[in-house]
Design a protein around this motif. Structure first.
Motif, PDB file in Angstrom:
ATOM      1  N   GLN A 133     120.028  80.754  46.531  1.00 40.09           N
ATOM      2  CA  GLN A 133     120.644  81.206  45.743  1.00 40.09           C
ATOM      3  C   GLN A 133     120.179  81.706  44.335  1.00 40.09           C
ATOM      4  O   GLN A 133     119.332  80.934  43.956  1.00 40.09           O
ATOM      5  N   CYS A 134     120.534  82.871  43.737  1.00 43.58           N
ATOM      6  CA  CYS A 134     120.010  82.988  42.747  1.00 43.58           C
ATOM      7  C   CYS A 134     120.425  82.296  41.286  1.00 43.58           C
ATOM      8  O   CYS A 134     121.391  81.627  41.697  1.00 43.58           O
ATOM      9  N   ASP A 135     119.972  82.671  40.235  1.00 46.51           N
ATOM     10  CA  ASP A 135     120.734  81.990  39.092  1.00 46.51           C
ATOM     11  C   ASP A 135     122.122  82.308  38.819  1.00 46.51           C
ATOM     12  O   ASP A 135     122.880  81.370  38.325  1.00 46.51           O
ATOM     13  N   GLN A 136     122.568  83.249  39.351  1.00 52.56           N
ATOM     14  CA  GLN A 136     123.871  83.765  39.183  1.00 52.56           C
ATOM     15  C   GLN A 136     124.827  83.242  40.257  1.00 52.56           C
ATOM     16  O   GLN A 136     125.915  83.222  40.412  1.00 52.56           O
ATOM     17  N   GLY A 137     124.195  82.363  41.325  1.00 48.76           N
ATOM     18  CA  GLY A 137     124.780  81.732  42.568  1.00 48.76           C
ATOM     19  C   GLY A 137     125.082  82.630  43.552  1.00 48.76           C
ATOM     20  O   GLY A 137     125.876  82.386  44.627  1.00 48.76           O
ATOM     21  N   HIS A 138     124.571  83.907  43.481  1.00 52.45           N
ATOM     22  CA  HIS A 138     124.597  84.766  44.749  1.00 52.45           C
ATOM     23  C   HIS A 138     123.690  84.350  45.850  1.00 52.45           C
ATOM     24  O   HIS A 138     122.571  83.886  45.713  1.00 52.45           O
TER      25      HIS A 138
END
Length: 335
Positions: free
Chosen positions: A98-103
């Protein structure tokens, strides 16, 4: 003789003695490897460097002899690795996808980082071999006799021995290819899990050599049928040989096919001595041309063998002549 003629003769003698002293000094203290000036013309055109490369048949250079090394072109690392090596790919993945934004992330490929070479240490394991037994119930119902059938058991390499082919091959490889004596191999085998004795390892080698004797004989038949052969003998030392001191010389006689032969064969024959009586035994079935040195032991060969000289030995005199003050040696003492 006039005084002028006497002076000229004395000057010539002084020149010859000076060159002889220079020659002997060069042989005693000079460089031992035979390397001639690469700008000199060869004795034979198109000889493939026979007379310009260092000779390997005589005395070799010592550690103190400094020979300028040619600067080699740096090779790529991949060229030094065998293409037959197995390749294992390791992909390092993200812990959380997941990326830092939670995606959630989507894989778009992989990037090469580096290549490493790994070594798997040797290990021993015990193999217990069983044969499965079968029983035919129908035959037993018919005649009331138990019919037992077992699978065929492959023969052991050496009867009543723990040694399989892989272990014996490793011992032979270390001794005869890597030059590791048996007594130096034993501690390593003990670390791997077996306490071998030198007598046991020796017995395994002897038994194995007896098994491949028919192949050895076939190779001798093949090499004896050649038209051209090259032969030589070299001294070796054999420990604990019956009737001989450990420091005494024994000899390994070598016969091989020429470079142009499509099927290369090199055979070794051991002899306790360098006696010329061994040469007729070695080449008793050979009726071609043998290239060898001037050792008198080859004089006992039959007339069916035509001997020719070795260019490397012939070159020695030309090499010696070229090394004394850049002049031809007028007189060289006979060896």
């Amino acid at each position: 003789m006039t005084p002028e003629e006497e002076i000229a003769a004395l000057r010539k003698q002084v020149a010859e003695l000076t060159e002889m002293v220079a020659y002997l000094t060069k042989k005693l203290y000079g460089q031992k490897s035979e390397q001639t000036d690469p700008n000199q013309l060869s004795l034979l055109e198109g000889n493939d460097g026979v007379f310009s490369a260092p000779e390997q048949t005589g005395q070799q250079s010592s550690d103190t002899d400094q020979v300028p090394a040619k600067k080699k072109r740096k090779k790529k690392r991949q060229e030094s690795l065998s293409r037959h090596l197995a390749v294992k790919e390791t992909i390092i993945d993200l812990t959380g996808q997941q990326c830092d934004q939670g995606h959630k992330l989507t894989s778009v490929g992989k990037k090469f980082v580096r290549e490493e070479l790994h070594f798997i240490p040797a290990k021993l394991y015990r193999e217990r071999i069983y044969t499965r037994t079968y029983k035919c119930l129908e035959c037993e119902l018919e005649d009331g006799i138990a019919h037992l059938i077992q699978a065929h058991t492959p023969a052991a390499l050496i009867p009543h021995s723990l040694a399989p082919a892989s272990v014996v091959a490793e011992i032979i490889c270390q001794k005869f290819i890597l030059g590791t004596p048996l007594y130096r191999q034993l501690p390593n085998w003990k670390r791997l899990g077996i306490a071998l004795s030198e007598a046991t390892a020796t017995n395994w080698i002897i038994k194995s050599s007896q098994m491949v004797a028919p192949i050895y004989d076939l190779l001798w038949q093949a090499i004896s049928a050649q038209r051209y052969l090259q032969g030589d003998e070299t001294p070796i030392q054999v420990l604990r040989e019956s009737g001989k001191a450990a420091t005494a010389k024994s000899y390994m006689w070598v016969a091989r096919t020429v470079k142009q032969c499509p099927q290369q064969i090199i055979l070794y024959a051991y002899s306790k001595t360098r006696s010329g009586t061994f040469a007729p035994k070695l080449y008793q079935n050979f009726t071609g041309i043998l290239q060898c040195d001037g050792y008198a032991g080859y004089n006992l060969l039959a007339n069916s063998v035509t001997r020719v000289g070795c260019w490397a030995h012939v070159r020695r005199k030309f090499y010696d002549a070229a090394q004394v003050n850049g002049k031809t040696v007028v007189s060289v003492p006979q060896a």
